[in-house]
Each structure stands twice: as C-alpha cells, then as structure tokens.
Design a protein around this motif. Sequence first.
Motif, PDB file in Angstrom:
ATOM      1  N   PRO A 344       6.920  -2.866  -1.841  1.00 22.72           N
ATOM      2  CA  PRO A 344       7.503  -3.359  -0.579  1.00 22.72           C
ATOM      3  C   PRO A 344       6.496  -3.283   0.559  1.00 22.72           C
ATOM      4  O   PRO A 344       5.451  -2.615   0.447  1.00 22.72           O
ATOM      5  N   PRO A 345       6.786  -3.945   1.683  1.00 16.50           N
ATOM      6  CA  PRO A 345       5.905  -3.843   2.849  1.00 16.50           C
ATOM      7  C   PRO A 345       5.776  -2.393   3.304  1.00 16.50           C
ATOM      8  O   PRO A 345       6.675  -1.583   3.122  1.00 16.50           O
ATOM      9  N   GLY A 346       4.643  -2.092   3.910  1.00 19.81           N
ATOM     10  CA  GLY A 346       4.408  -0.730   4.383  1.00 19.81           C
ATOM     11  C   GLY A 346       2.937  -0.418   4.401  1.00 19.81           C
ATOM     12  O   GLY A 346       2.085  -1.283   4.161  1.00 19.81           O
ATOM     13  N   LYS A 347       2.628   0.837   4.678  1.00 22.45           N
ATOM     14  CA  LYS A 347       1.239   1.281   4.734  1.00 22.45           C
ATOM     15  C   LYS A 347       0.921   2.092   3.490  1.00 22.45           C
ATOM     16  O   LYS A 347       1.674   3.001   3.122  1.00 22.45           O
ATOM     17  N   TYR A 348      -0.199   1.776   2.866  1.00 29.56           N
ATOM     18  CA  TYR A 348      -0.608   2.442   1.632  1.00 29.56           C
ATOM     19  C   TYR A 348      -2.038   2.963   1.772  1.00 29.56           C
ATOM     20  O   TYR A 348      -2.843   2.404   2.520  1.00 29.56           O
ATOM     21  N   ARG A 349      -2.312   4.035   1.027  1.00 32.48           N
ATOM     22  CA  ARG A 349      -3.648   4.615   1.042  1.00 32.48           C
ATOM     23  C   ARG A 349      -4.375   4.254  -0.244  1.00 32.48           C
ATOM     24  O   ARG A 349      -3.805   4.318  -1.336  1.00 32.48           O
ATOM     25  N   LEU A 350      -5.622   3.863  -0.107  1.00 35.95           N
ATOM     26  CA  LEU A 350      -6.478   3.529  -1.243  1.00 35.95           C
ATOM     27  C   LEU A 350      -7.530   4.620  -1.388  1.00 35.95           C
ATOM     28  O   LEU A 350      -8.186   4.994  -0.418  1.00 35.95           O
ATOM     29  N   ARG A 351      -7.698   5.126  -2.607  1.00 35.09           N
ATOM     30  CA  ARG A 351      -8.709   6.156  -2.834  1.00 35.09           C
ATOM     31  C   ARG A 351      -9.209   6.100  -4.263  1.00 35.09           C
ATOM     32  O   ARG A 351      -8.559   5.510  -5.143  1.00 35.09           O
ATOM     33  N   VAL A 352     -10.347   6.715  -4.494  1.00 37.44           N
ATOM     34  CA  VAL A 352     -10.926   6.846  -5.824  1.00 37.44           C
ATOM     35  C   VAL A 352     -10.775   8.303  -6.244  1.00 37.44           C
ATOM     36  O   VAL A 352     -11.031   9.220  -5.444  1.00 37.44           O
ATOM     37  N   LEU A 353     -10.320   8.531  -7.459  1.00 41.88           N
ATOM     38  CA  LEU A 353     -10.053   9.878  -7.941  1.00 41.88           C
ATOM     39  C   LEU A 353     -11.259  10.793  -7.742  1.00 41.88           C
ATOM     40  O   LEU A 353     -12.387  10.435  -8.089  1.00 41.88           O
ATOM     41  N   GLY A 354     -11.000  11.977  -7.159  1.00 41.78           N
ATOM     42  CA  GLY A 354     -12.053  12.964  -6.959  1.00 41.78           C
ATOM     43  C   GLY A 354     -12.820  12.816  -5.669  1.00 41.78           C
ATOM     44  O   GLY A 354     -13.713  13.619  -5.383  1.00 41.78           O
ATOM     45  N   LYS A 355     -12.483  11.784  -4.871  1.00 42.61           N
ATOM     46  CA  LYS A 355     -13.191  11.562  -3.618  1.00 42.61           C
ATOM     47  C   LYS A 355     -12.199  11.629  -2.451  1.00 42.61           C
ATOM     48  O   LYS A 355     -11.066  11.168  -2.560  1.00 42.61           O
ATOM     49  N   TYR A 360      -7.165   2.075   3.893  1.00 44.12           N
ATOM     50  CA  TYR A 360      -5.736   1.828   4.034  1.00 44.12           C
ATOM     51  C   TYR A 360      -5.423   0.346   3.904  1.00 44.12           C
ATOM     52  O   TYR A 360      -6.240  -0.504   4.251  1.00 44.12           O
ATOM     53  N   LEU A 361      -4.225   0.094   3.383  1.00 41.84           N
ATOM     54  CA  LEU A 361      -3.759  -1.274   3.177  1.00 41.84           C
ATOM     55  C   LEU A 361      -2.399  -1.428   3.851  1.00 41.84           C
ATOM     56  O   LEU A 361      -1.464  -0.684   3.542  1.00 41.84           O
ATOM     57  N   ASP A 362      -2.311  -2.361   4.791  1.00 42.86           N
ATOM     58  CA  ASP A 362      -1.041  -2.681   5.451  1.00 42.86           C
ATOM     59  C   ASP A 362      -0.468  -3.948   4.834  1.00 42.86           C
ATOM     60  O   ASP A 362      -1.111  -5.001   4.860  1.00 42.86           O
ATOM     61  N   LEU A 363       0.739  -3.845   4.290  1.00 40.77           N
ATOM     62  CA  LEU A 363       1.434  -5.004   3.735  1.00 40.77           C
ATOM     63  C   LEU A 363       2.556  -5.400   4.682  1.00 40.77           C
ATOM     64  O   LEU A 363       3.412  -4.567   5.015  1.00 40.77           O
ATOM     65  N   PHE A 364       2.544  -6.643   5.132  1.00 38.22           N
ATOM     66  CA  PHE A 364       3.593  -7.100   6.029  1.00 38.22           C
ATOM     67  C   PHE A 364       3.731  -8.609   5.946  1.00 38.22           C
ATOM     68  O   PHE A 364       2.770  -9.328   5.641  1.00 38.22           O
ATOM     69  N   SER A 365       4.933  -9.070   6.206  1.00 39.67           N
ATOM     70  CA  SER A 365       5.196 -10.497   6.211  1.00 39.67           C
ATOM     71  C   SER A 365       4.522 -11.132   7.420  1.00 39.67           C
ATOM     72  O   SER A 365       4.644 -10.642   8.536  1.00 39.67           O
ATOM     73  N   GLY A 366       3.786 -12.185   7.201  1.00 42.23           N
ATOM     74  CA  GLY A 366       3.087 -12.850   8.291  1.00 42.23           C
ATOM     75  C   GLY A 366       1.592 -12.691   8.234  1.00 42.23           C
ATOM     76  O   GLY A 366       0.853 -13.329   8.995  1.00 42.23           O
ATOM     77  N   SER A 367       1.125 -11.823   7.323  1.00 39.39           N
ATOM     78  CA  SER A 367      -0.321 -11.713   7.147  1.00 39.39           C
ATOM     79  C   SER A 367      -0.843 -12.986   6.481  1.00 39.39           C
ATOM     80  O   SER A 367      -0.170 -13.618   5.679  1.00 39.39           O
ATOM     81  N   ASN A 368      -2.063 -13.364   6.809  1.00 43.12           N
ATOM     82  CA  ASN A 368      -2.658 -14.571   6.238  1.00 43.12           C
ATOM     83  C   ASN A 368      -3.339 -14.313   4.899  1.00 43.12           C
ATOM     84  O   ASN A 368      -3.826 -15.246   4.260  1.00 43.12           O
ATOM     85  N   ASN A 369      -3.388 -13.039   4.486  1.00 42.89           N
ATOM     86  CA  ASN A 369      -4.109 -12.695   3.261  1.00 42.89           C
ATOM     87  C   ASN A 369      -3.153 -12.565   2.080  1.00 42.89           C
ATOM     88  O   ASN A 369      -2.205 -11.778   2.126  1.00 42.89           O
TER      89      ASN A 369
END
Length: 605
Positions: A344-355, A360-369
């Motif tokens: 669902p839409p919201g804010k998510y954290r991106l990371r690599v294990l051990g680091k 961050y990734l923001d998912l929302f309706s209306g983004s062009n990506n």
Amino acid sequence: MKSKLQTFLNKYPWDKHKLENQKPIEFVWEFDLCVGAKELWPHLIDTSKFNRALGLPQMNFEEIDGRLHGSTVNAGFRQAWVEDSWQWVEHESIIGGRTYSEGFGRYVRVIYDLKELSESKGVRLTVYFGWLPRSVLSRLLLKKSMSWLKGRYSRLLTKIVAEIEQAKPVFEVQKPEPLTDLEEQRIQYYEGEMTQRKLDSDAVQHLFNFIRTSDEIDAYRIRVPELARKTGITEINLLKACLHATRLGLLHMSWDLICPHCRGVRMEYTSLKNVEAEGYCEACSIEFGSEKENALEITFHIDKKIREVPKVFYCSAEPSTKKHIKFQQVIAAGTEKMITPSVPPGKYRLRVLGKEAYQYLDLFSGSNNESVRWNPDEKKDYEAEENFNITLVNQSQSPETYIMEDVGWSDLALRPRQLFNYQDFRDLFTEEFLDSHVHLSVGKQAILFTDIVGSSEVYLKNGDPKAFAQIKKHFDKIYPIVAANDGAIVKTMGDSVMSAFSDTLDAVKAAKSLQECFSEDHDELSLRLRTTLNVGPCIAVNLDSNIDYFGRTVNEAAKLQDFAKSGQIVFTDAVWKESGVEQYCKNYCAVVDSLEGKFVVSLKP
C-alpha cells in the motif's frame, strides 16, 4: 511436465554453486485456489503452524554466528541442517533452502509462488521442492515421502480455503496436556488471590483460560496488546491482571531487547535493572543501543511450576516473524533483478543486510514514477506510484541481501513508554529501576506538573505539623485523579507533582479534574493549584533508584510554572495541536491567553 518445470526454473534459477554438478530431483505442484493472494498469504507464511498441520515433526533451532542451525527426527532418522537466509516478496513468493549435515539430502530448495488468476478471483499456488539426495536410497525415500507430502498439501490447502471463506480460524489450536492435580491446585490458588484483588473479572478469566488451554506455539511469549485484541478484553484491564499475576508469581515479566532491523528478540532480561546499554544482532551484523524508542518490548511468561512452555518450532518462519519486511532478496554480484511488490502507499525504508545506510521510498498516488532503480551506491531516496516495479542493482563484488521494510512499528507490542505511565506498575514494582548508564527513549510523552499556590503561607498560617498533614492529603487526592486518566506519578518534589501520560488529551483531562478538585467549591483543604503541560520526546533515566523522565520536554513543562496562576492550566502550542485538545478546551475550559506559544486556560465559570 518438463516444460512447466523449465518455465518455473527460468523464473527461479538454481545457484550453480549449490548444485555442485549434481542433478536434483524436483517436484512442482500447482494448486488453483478460490481465494486471493492477500487472503492466503498470512496463513502460508505462518510456516510453523502450517508445517504442523501438514503432519511434519517438531524442529529445534539454535542460532550460531548469526545462522540458524536446525534439527529434527523424521521417520526415525535424524536430520540436521543450516538454514539459508529466506527470500520473499510479500503476497508473491517465498524461497527457502537448507544445507544438511545429516539426513536424506545434502541440500533442499523450497519455493512458494503465487499468481493471481485473471479468469477468476483466485490464486495459483505453485509449490516447488528441489532435492540433492545423499545416496541412491535417499533418492527413493525422498520420492516416496514427497508423494505423501503432495497429498497433505492438497488436503490442507482445501481446508484453509474453506476456513477463510467461512471466516473461521484456519489453524486448529493444539491444546496442551491436561494439568496435573498439583498444577490445577496451584492455579486455583492464584485465581482466588486474583479475585481478592478486585481485578476485572473478564480479564482474569481470559488470562487463566489462556494459561490452561493456549497453543504451545502461542504460549511461550505473552504479548498483552495482541492477546487483548484476540480476546476482546480492554488492554489496560488485561495488563493490570498480568502485572498482579506477575507480582504473585504466576507469570514472569521479560524485558526483551529488539533488533531494529529484523525486529527479533536478541536478549530476554528478567529485570529492567539488568538491561544493557548496547545490543548486538549477529543475524543482521549490527550493533544497536537500548536507548532507541522501540528497543525494548515487555512480555510475560507462564511460571514453570504452573505450565512448562518450551520454545516450539515446526519451522523458522522468517516471513511470519518479520512482517514489516515487504521483500528480502539476495542479488548476485554484478547483477540486477526486477520485482513488483504489492504494497500500500506509505513510506518504506530500503537497506542492505548488515549495513546501517538507509534510503527511503515514498509510495503515493500521483507520482510520475512507475518504476524505481535502486542502487545502494547512489545514496538517494525515491518516490513512485503504488503499483510500481523496482530493479535491485548490485554493483559490488559479492552477493548482497536487499530489503524493503515498513518504517512503522507494530502496535501489538507493550513498550516502556506505556508501562512506565501505568500507576499499577510503579506501585507494584518499586524494585524495578534502570542501571545508571542506561537511558531509554520513551518517545512522545505528555508531562504534567502541579504545584500548590502560596505553599509558604500555608506553613506560616497553620504551622509545620498541620501544614504537612494538608500537603499529604493533597497528594492523596492527586494520585487517583492521575491514575483515573491513565497517567502515572513520576515523582514528587516538595509540594509539587510530576506525572506522565501516553495520551495528551488524557493529560489535559487530568489537569481539568485536578483544578476542579482544588477549586473553591470542592477543596476542604483550602489549597489551590497551578498546573502546566508539555508534550514531546523524553528519555527514562535512573534517579534515586526510581524511573524518572528527563529532557527538554520536561524542562519546558516545569518552566511554565512561572506563567501559571491559581486555578490555571498553562500548556505549550504543541499540546494545543494534539488531537482533540482544542475542541476539549473549547467545550470545558475558558481560554484566557494564547500568546508566545503558550495557552493559559481555566475552568469555565
């Protein structure tokens, strides 16, 4: 069959290093189910109960150097292995693997793949097993056992679908062995003691029913908010019952240190005073401090004299224990992979294990990506539409595990910020204190100060003995008002009181009730109060072997006393902006002043 298998393997190719030039024996089964992937997923990832329902034997796990080592006895033969790091994409796929040191195989690879069926509202679940057998005999035994297992899968999945459609619990509760006469006598004794304490009868009944009959998988670690939600009992009533049960010895309280990455329990402390300032998670290869806001969770365990509850596993169940992780994927060195997570839409954290480097990734309706190309080396954040795809780019010289996770934390956990603001805890567990070098974040707190107006004149007018008696009676009035509004007294300082609340509106209500109690119409002691409020982040520290709150939020609440007069409540703009405060004040109070970020209110005439 071969073309179906090859299509599947094109999507999930083998790691050539695992094969070691050996040809695997492979099994691929398809099940078309008339439920959606999101409906099936929670039951599919609860692999411990799922495997038990399949009829698989109980397993034992031990973490060694960050790797899970498992063992079991199957058909009279001991099996021992080391688990691969699980991989999954929520609602889409699960990949697991085991390298065996003992057993029929040398290695097994298990995959669940879910695909929504366009011609119906259902989902196709593809189950894959790929074995590297240890011998010719092992190959024959594995083929026979897998034929048996396919039938078990078919029957269990049919049952799960039926239970989902009828909104019934999917996995049957496996009740424990009946209690012995001695154990039952002990429980009945505790029931009598709890009844005398005038606790909520429904909460006590559900707690004892849980102790007697709960599934052993669920019984090891009692999470009060989670159990309250399942039973429909008010959380505060259940918590009170658990605290009194702990004081009596029926339960034991555990202070669990939680890794901020995998959110697994890294240490279980039997007392708050034993909590260390630093923790380490071998599985995630990170050090972390206990001062983090969600670093501690308070749980309860049943006393062994009442019921022996071991840690029970039928699987390591990584996706089930890490529900905040939306995908976890191992990407080979110098390669990339595209996936389409359904989140669902919201804010998510991106990371690599051990680091400990985050993007961050923001998912929302209306983004062009509609797509994201995540390269950890680029050190930037991303945004995208809800229905997006993400390409995981590994430019390093070694395989890396890529993780996307929800930044929010579960509301099913009991945290220090809630427990410390509960008066029964402070009254029942006066021996619990923090080590002097440990500082715990308790997040956002509403801090309320009260002070007697003209206390010096009270002493001059009445003399020390009579004035002291009046001050003491004033404390006796404040305590129940604070507790009735779900707050707790942190400390007293002379004739002043500092209390804390998890909910700001509760603190405002308490302030109003206090001013009513000490108004000219109600106060037989002829004492008047000034009260001040602030809300914001605090830390818990050890002061005179008590749990005290410290920080700018506390300091500002105390300094507001200079602006408060008799019968007034003074609070900051931060308090005014909290949910429900403005409307409550307009309904029940009179705003006297609202200058320079301070609100001064009094009771309506």
